[in-house]
Design a protein around this motif. Structure first.
Motif, PDB file in Angstrom:
ATOM      1  N   LYS A 123       0.930   4.001  -2.983  1.00  0.00           N
ATOM      2  CA  LYS A 123       0.620   5.382  -2.640  1.00  0.00           C
ATOM      3  C   LYS A 123       1.725   6.321  -3.094  1.00  0.00           C
ATOM      4  O   LYS A 123       1.467   7.460  -3.494  1.00  0.00           O
ATOM      5  CB  LYS A 123       0.405   5.510  -1.133  1.00  0.00           C
ATOM      6  N   GLY A 125      -5.961   5.040  -3.286  1.00  0.00           N
ATOM      7  CA  GLY A 125      -7.067   4.878  -2.356  1.00  0.00           C
ATOM      8  C   GLY A 125      -7.877   3.621  -2.642  1.00  0.00           C
ATOM      9  O   GLY A 125      -8.235   2.874  -1.721  1.00  0.00           O
ATOM     10  N   ASN A 126      -8.170   3.384  -3.920  1.00  0.00           N
ATOM     11  CA  ASN A 126      -8.900   2.169  -4.296  1.00  0.00           C
ATOM     12  C   ASN A 126      -8.104   0.913  -3.960  1.00  0.00           C
ATOM     13  O   ASN A 126      -8.649  -0.084  -3.468  1.00  0.00           O
ATOM     14  CB  ASN A 126      -9.225   2.193  -5.793  1.00  0.00           C
ATOM     15  N   ALA A 155      -5.770   0.618  -1.632  1.00  0.00           N
ATOM     16  CA  ALA A 155      -5.700   0.438  -0.175  1.00  0.00           C
ATOM     17  C   ALA A 155      -6.956  -0.240   0.349  1.00  0.00           C
ATOM     18  O   ALA A 155      -6.894  -1.111   1.231  1.00  0.00           O
ATOM     19  CB  ALA A 155      -5.502   1.788   0.500  1.00  0.00           C
ATOM     20  N   THR A 160       0.824  -1.209   0.000  1.00  0.00           N
ATOM     21  CA  THR A 160       0.000   0.000   0.000  1.00  0.00           C
ATOM     22  C   THR A 160       0.855   1.255   0.000  1.00  0.00           C
ATOM     23  O   THR A 160       0.557   2.233  -0.701  1.00  0.00           O
ATOM     24  CB  THR A 160      -0.928   0.005   1.234  1.00  0.00           C
ATOM     25  N   PRO A 185      -3.461   9.487  -6.319  1.00  0.00           N
ATOM     26  CA  PRO A 185      -4.205   9.310  -5.070  1.00  0.00           C
ATOM     27  C   PRO A 185      -5.470   8.463  -5.230  1.00  0.00           C
ATOM     28  O   PRO A 185      -5.814   7.674  -4.348  1.00  0.00           O
ATOM     29  CB  PRO A 185      -4.552  10.748  -4.664  1.00  0.00           C
ATOM     30  N   GLU A 186      -6.163   8.617  -6.355  1.00  0.00           N
ATOM     31  CA  GLU A 186      -7.384   7.856  -6.580  1.00  0.00           C
ATOM     32  C   GLU A 186      -7.094   6.364  -6.676  1.00  0.00           C
ATOM     33  O   GLU A 186      -7.762   5.536  -6.045  1.00  0.00           O
ATOM     34  CB  GLU A 186      -8.074   8.326  -7.863  1.00  0.00           C
TER      35      GLU A 186
END
Length: 311
Positions: free
Chosen positions: A137, A146-147, A149, A133, A142-143
């Motif tokens: 990252k 985030g998905n 993670a 993760t 970021p999108e």
């Protein structure tokens, strides 16, 4: 890698650490007493209380600070339930958190090397669980991060589902009793394989269903990561069992195992990180290499003991 807008979440980690210290000693004590019923109640209560407390505080408006504080509240509730569900008298909290006496310091000093190896190994294992993760990252948007993670957390259900089995295995391991220790290891391994294969089958056959059910529709685009992440979580679960088994026997191969996993993970991800699939594959290959190291060592050691006994 991490972004916080306030120092408050870090300050709130302090009570969580103090409560965690009590939980470590109390659960270790009950493991030694083989009170697995109370420990099972504690594990279930901890998970539920953490989630409920954190969700409530986040919804109220405390955001990250509320999530961190919710962990402390959840742990405190779980410890209270544990104290009421066990038939054993638990050590007083004051004594648990008190500085060690001179006699206790001598015992600690005698086992400093072993204690250090356990701390380093288990902390490194925790880092390995989330290193994918952190890498995603760092390297991707970021999108996407985030998905990823969210789906990665979902896959780690497999790992955490096997963790209680490790807790049951540890009290059954006896120094100098190779037969009993080996039996406990194999029983834990077999049960964990059932959990891993079951989780792997579900997440492979129905990745979109479980992703949308547990994370929401917006994570559906990342559902294709779930089967591969389930493999990674299963390999991590097996490594965790082997690591705890070897550490319980005070075998230095445990430190070598975690070092092999760490170094090979770093080398492979540095070489192959063009996309998320390469990162997952690199970490999985590193854990497969670690498995080979363990099983070669394990069977060579068993073989040498067999010949030593025969002669």
């Amino acid at each position: 890698y991490f972004h916080f807008n306030s120092p408050l979440p870090f300050a709130l980690i302090a009570p969580a650490l103090l409560i965690s210290a009590v939980s470590i000693f109390w659960t270790a004590y009950l493991q030694a007493k083989e009170d697995f019923a109370a420990l099972s109640v504690y594990n279930i209560t901890t998970a539920l209380a953490k989630i409920i407390a954190s969700v409530i505080l986040v919804l109220v408006g405390y955001r990250v600070a509320g999530a961190v504080l919710g962990v402390s509240i959840g742990l405190a509730v779980a410890l209270f339930v544990l104290s009421r569900s066990t038939k054993h008298i638990l050590p007083p909290i004051k004594d648990t958190l008190a500085p060690p006496s001179p006699k206790e310091l001598l015992i600690v000093k005698k086992h400093t090397l072993f204690i250090g190896s356990v701390i380093v190994s288990l902390v490194t294992m925790s880092i390995l669980l989330s290193v994918d993760t952190m890498i995603v990252k760092r390297l991707f948007s970021p999108e996407l991060a985030g998905n990823y993670a969210g789906v990665s957390t979902l896959a780690r259900i497999i790992f955490f589902a096997t963790a209680p089995l490790v807790g049951i295995m540890l009290p059954a391991i006896r120094l100098g009793n190779d037969r009993e220790s080996n039996h406990a290891f194999w029983q834990t391994l077999k049960l964990s394989l059932v959990v891993c294969l079951g989780g792997l089958a579900l997440f492979t056959l129905f990745p979109v269903f479980f992703t949308t059910l547990l994370l929401g529709e917006k994570f559906a685009g990342a559902a294709s990561y779930l089967p591969l992440l389930a493999v990674l979580a299963s390999l991590s679960a097996l490594l965790n069992i082997q690591l705890n088994y070897t550490l319980a026997l005070r075998d230095t191969i445990g430190v070598f195992l975690i070092a092999t996993a760490t170094v090979s993970s770093l080398v492979l991800t540095l070489a192959f990180h063009a996309d998320v699939y390469q990162i997952i594959a690199s970490l999985s290959m590193a854990l497969v290499a670690t498995q080979l190291v363990f099983w070669i060592y394990y069977y060579r050691k068993r073989r040498s003991k067999y010949y030593a006994t025969s002669s």
